[in-house]
Motif scaffolding. Sequence first.
Motif, PDB file in Angstrom:
ATOM      1  N   LEU A  92     -10.612   2.291  26.968  1.00 59.96           N
ATOM      2  CA  LEU A  92      -9.396   1.663  26.452  1.00 59.96           C
ATOM      3  C   LEU A  92      -9.784   0.499  25.550  1.00 59.96           C
ATOM      4  N   VAL A  93      -9.305   0.537  24.328  1.00 57.82           N
ATOM      5  CA  VAL A  93      -9.610  -0.496  23.337  1.00 57.82           C
ATOM      6  C   VAL A  93      -8.289  -1.081  22.847  1.00 57.82           C
ATOM      7  N   ASN A  97      -2.488  -2.248  16.088  1.00 57.24           N
ATOM      8  CA  ASN A  97      -2.089  -1.675  14.799  1.00 57.24           C
ATOM      9  C   ASN A  97      -2.504  -0.209  14.648  1.00 57.24           C
ATOM     10  N   HIS A  98      -3.229   0.338  15.610  1.00 53.06           N
ATOM     11  CA  HIS A  98      -3.685   1.735  15.538  1.00 53.06           C
ATOM     12  C   HIS A  98      -2.490   2.679  15.734  1.00 53.06           C
ATOM     13  N   ASN A 104       1.505  -1.116  25.050  1.00 58.86           N
ATOM     14  CA  ASN A 104       0.768  -2.350  25.326  1.00 58.86           C
ATOM     15  C   ASN A 104      -0.294  -2.662  24.263  1.00 58.86           C
ATOM     16  N   GLY A 105      -0.473  -1.752  23.292  1.00 55.96           N
ATOM     17  CA  GLY A 105      -1.435  -1.976  22.229  1.00 55.96           C
ATOM     18  C   GLY A 105      -2.821  -1.408  22.494  1.00 55.96           C
ATOM     19  N   TYR A 106      -2.969  -0.626  23.559  1.00 57.04           N
ATOM     20  CA  TYR A 106      -4.279  -0.050  23.880  1.00 57.04           C
ATOM     21  C   TYR A 106      -4.387   1.379  23.344  1.00 57.04           C
TER      22      TYR A 106
END
Length: 150
Positions: A92-93, A97-98, A104-106
């Motif tokens: 999990l990174v 913006n991906h 949650n942005g992961y």
Amino acid sequence: MSIFQGINISASGLTAQRMRMDVISSNLANINSTRAKRVDGEWVPYRRKMVVMEPIGQRFADYLQQASADAKPVGKGVKVSAIVEDDSPFKLVYQPNHPDADENGYVRMPNVDPLKEMVDLLSATRSYEANVTALNATKGMLMKALQIGR
């Protein structure tokens, strides 16, 4: 045992190690692939693949033949029996913006570790070189045997 047994064993080793290097190259090429396949309408990241090898000719008939002939076991080489996927969890990174980021942005990234792949690649390369050396030694012995007959 034929005179080409050593060449056949080395050739099987070369083929298996070549397959192993191809799979490692595929793992490294897909180290950032977050959309490898679609499962249940959701994209799943690439999973690391590994080569499984097994000896050739380990059947019941071979054991029976060895027992009846009271012969020493002679190897017949190696073959790739399967290419399996590594079931270790994805990394999990945090990259909000991906395009594949969750709420949650992961982002789930592939479970490919470049260090582990490089160590495996080095091992496969050394095994390949050892098979080439054995093949050349066998070829040299056969050439010397042909010169005796002249």
